[in-house]
Design an enzyme around this catalytic site. Sequence first.
Site, mmCIF file in Angstrom:
data_model
loop_
_atom_site.group_PDB
_atom_site.id
_atom_site.type_symbol
_atom_site.label_atom_id
_atom_site.label_comp_id
_atom_site.label_asym_id
_atom_site.label_seq_id
_atom_site.Cartn_x
_atom_site.Cartn_y
_atom_site.Cartn_z
ATOM 1 C CD GLU A 24 -2.896 1.069 2.357
ATOM 2 O OE1 GLU A 24 -2.884 0.131 3.167
ATOM 3 O OE2 GLU A 24 -3.657 2.047 2.421
ATOM 4 N NE ARG A 26 3.372 -8.410 10.441
ATOM 5 C CZ ARG A 26 2.840 -7.608 9.532
ATOM 6 N NH1 ARG A 26 1.822 -8.010 8.819
ATOM 7 N NH2 ARG A 26 3.325 -6.397 9.326
ATOM 8 C CE LYS A 64 2.857 -0.186 5.078
ATOM 9 N NZ LYS A 64 2.164 -0.057 3.808
HETATM 10 P P1 ATP Z 1 2.167 -2.799 8.066
HETATM 11 O O1 ATP Z 1 1.431 -3.747 8.951
HETATM 12 O O2 ATP Z 1 3.573 -2.515 8.478
HETATM 13 O O3 ATP Z 1 1.398 -1.551 7.745
HETATM 14 P P2 ATP Z 1 1.245 -3.941 5.700
HETATM 15 O O4 ATP Z 1 1.127 -5.397 5.607
HETATM 16 O O5 ATP Z 1 -0.006 -3.192 5.898
HETATM 17 O O6 ATP Z 1 2.361 -3.588 6.732
HETATM 18 P P3 ATP Z 1 1.587 -3.506 2.959
HETATM 19 O O7 ATP Z 1 2.184 -2.355 2.244
HETATM 20 O O8 ATP Z 1 0.152 -3.766 2.809
HETATM 21 O O9 ATP Z 1 1.952 -3.308 4.474
HETATM 22 O O10 ATP Z 1 2.422 -4.807 2.687
HETATM 23 C C1 ATP Z 1 2.775 -5.261 1.415
HETATM 24 C C2 ATP Z 1 3.147 -6.699 1.508
HETATM 25 O O11 ATP Z 1 4.226 -6.896 2.403
HETATM 26 C C3 ATP Z 1 1.990 -7.524 2.008
HETATM 27 O O12 ATP Z 1 1.842 -8.639 1.150
HETATM 28 C C4 ATP Z 1 2.411 -7.949 3.388
HETATM 29 O O13 ATP Z 1 1.938 -9.229 3.677
HETATM 30 C C5 ATP Z 1 3.927 -7.922 3.318
HETATM 31 N N1 ATP Z 1 4.499 -7.625 4.626
HETATM 32 C C6 ATP Z 1 4.307 -6.524 5.369
HETATM 33 N N2 ATP Z 1 4.943 -6.621 6.552
HETATM 34 C C7 ATP Z 1 5.560 -7.823 6.561
HETATM 35 C C8 ATP Z 1 6.385 -8.520 7.503
HETATM 36 N N3 ATP Z 1 6.703 -7.997 8.688
HETATM 37 N N4 ATP Z 1 6.856 -9.739 7.159
HETATM 38 C C9 ATP Z 1 6.552 -10.265 5.966
HETATM 39 N N5 ATP Z 1 5.782 -9.676 5.046
HETATM 40 C C10 ATP Z 1 5.292 -8.463 5.318
HETATM 41 MG MG MG Z 2 -1.543 -3.865 4.313
#
Ligand code: ATP
Ligand code: MG
Length: 581
Positions: A56, A282, A292
């Site tokens: 995102e 994760r 984030k």
């Molecule tokens: P956050 O919880 O930090 O806001 P998010 O998952 O909302 O992270 P996105 O930009 O939606 O952030 O993530 C893009 C991709 O990265 C998604 O497919 C998510 O599953 C993966 N991702 C995000 N954080 C992790 C993590 N700590 N370990 C593995 N994959 C991750």
């Molecule tokens: Mg997300």
Amino acid sequence: MRVEDRLDSGVEAEPNDNEGGRVTSNSGTDFIRELIQSDADHGPYGGRVQTRFPPEPNGFLHIGHAKSICLNFGVAAEHGGRTVLRFDDTNPETEDERYVAAIREDLAWLGFEPSEVVYASDYFDQLHRWAVQLIEQGLAYVDDQDAETISENRGGFTTPGVDSPWRDRSVDENRDLFERMTAGEFGEGQRVLRAKIDMNHENMQMRDPVMYRIRNQHHFRTGDSWVIYPTYDWAHGQSDAIEGTTHSLCTLEFDSHRPLYDWFHGALGLGDDRPRQTEFARLNLTHTVLSKRRLLQLVDDGHVDGWDDARMPTVRGLRRRGYPAQAIRDFCGHIGIARVNGTHEIELLESFVRRQHNATALRRMAVLDPLEVVITNWPDGQTDTREAINNPEDDTAGVREVPFSGRLFIERDDFMLDPPSKFFRLAPGREVRLRAGYFITCNDVETGPDGEVIRLICTYDPETAGGQAPDGRKVKATIHWVAAETALDVKVELYERLFTEALPGADGADPMASLNPDSRLTRTAKAEPALADIAPGEVVQFERLGYFARDLDDDPNTSPTRFHRTVGLRDEWANIQKRQG
Ligand code: ATP
Ligand code: MG
């Protein structure tokens, strides 16, 4: 499961329910690779493998994203497949073009090139057509309840949901209302479109999930064309399908969304080659936070200089800190993919960083806490040069000239006025070796008004130019030094853990409570002139002190002004492994 099986299937050796446990290491194949191999061999995709990385654009990539990137790009590449970079831009209020640019840049820096760059908003028309299709199939309806009521009526794990009074609207009425929602006739929160599934479903995600909500927001790509925006669940799986994704890999918290993911595809009548969602753990790392929201808080509250502060676990932060992309990729490969959440030691990541720099970093001398040394038998005003090896691990790295003179700096803690028995470095009457220099003996000290040592009065032995004494006498220590007249002054940032607790926020605590107020210590160091040749972003080893990265934003046309300590020399990971047996 036997240990060998666990390792083979990619489940970490010491899994733990949730954030509480720390996980050691893992390597080789994993359950996702096995699944993809099996699908490639006899699945519905005709051997095709296509993954996507769907960030995102509302923040910067962190090392958790790097794990997902390495996985998505890695598995596709192993099958000659494709990986699409898809910006999941369905929440206009927090998303922005600058994050898009930053994510693309960070991805490229990590060493990955997407087969295609797309946006969920590219699919808004198709998603809308599909929503109308579901309405016509009697599988979606417009609900007039507000968000709070919808949430209340969803029920709980032990209580059934309550059907909306608007659930049985006719297809015609739903189609009409949805068109009017789309046209902007209603205000935010007045109506939503919901899938009509089952308000008593044991899986809460299946209790008539919201597909569209009204947001009178300007979108950074579609402008003011839309006032309804698809939810994650409606946008994600359908975007996967439009692109021809075969394997949609996401983190474990989406496990309960999988039945909904499949339901939408089934309802739309997609074929057997529809995408499949698979979840993996994760990445969590000790002594930092990887969300984030938390990272934004660190920035907004001024605990760090920005998203690219060298203490941040963001790709930009790690890069400024001097972490090579290769080390990040190697780390992600090493920890592997598991089905169980756990936390990895930050020391493990550091050991990959150190390993790589040890092989490639030029050695330089710098003194962080200078103590002046005057060599009384050195010819007045003369400057000589000494030859020093650039990297003992790399024969091709050659040698450099290091100026030597009668006035030097050594590290303050390499001298003690009254040394305890285990201290072998410089002290009154004691002789030590200067690295790539001579043996020196401390004959006297000068002290300041408070009795603090301000200068050492020494002599050198010209016979020890080769690093040995011709008479075979031994010294017990070799220390680093810098000649005073030619020394460069550089700002050096030393870092401690950003959070003192290994698991900030464990057991429901506020993670910010364990923020380390002393995570950065700034020093002005004295460095040898060869440091001037180091480019912004390059990492060198300051002998005996660790690896240091020249700041990325330093002017390449001037002498370096700022270095960040990437990592120390000591491998703490080895000790952790020993402790964990
Ligand atoms: P956050 O919880 O930090 O806001 P998010 O998952 O909302 O992270 P996105 O930009 O939606 O952030 O993530 C893009 C991709 O990265 C998604 O497919 C998510 O599953 C993966 N991702 C995000 N954080 C992790 C993590 N700590 N370990 C593995 N994959 C991750
Ligand atoms: Mg997300």
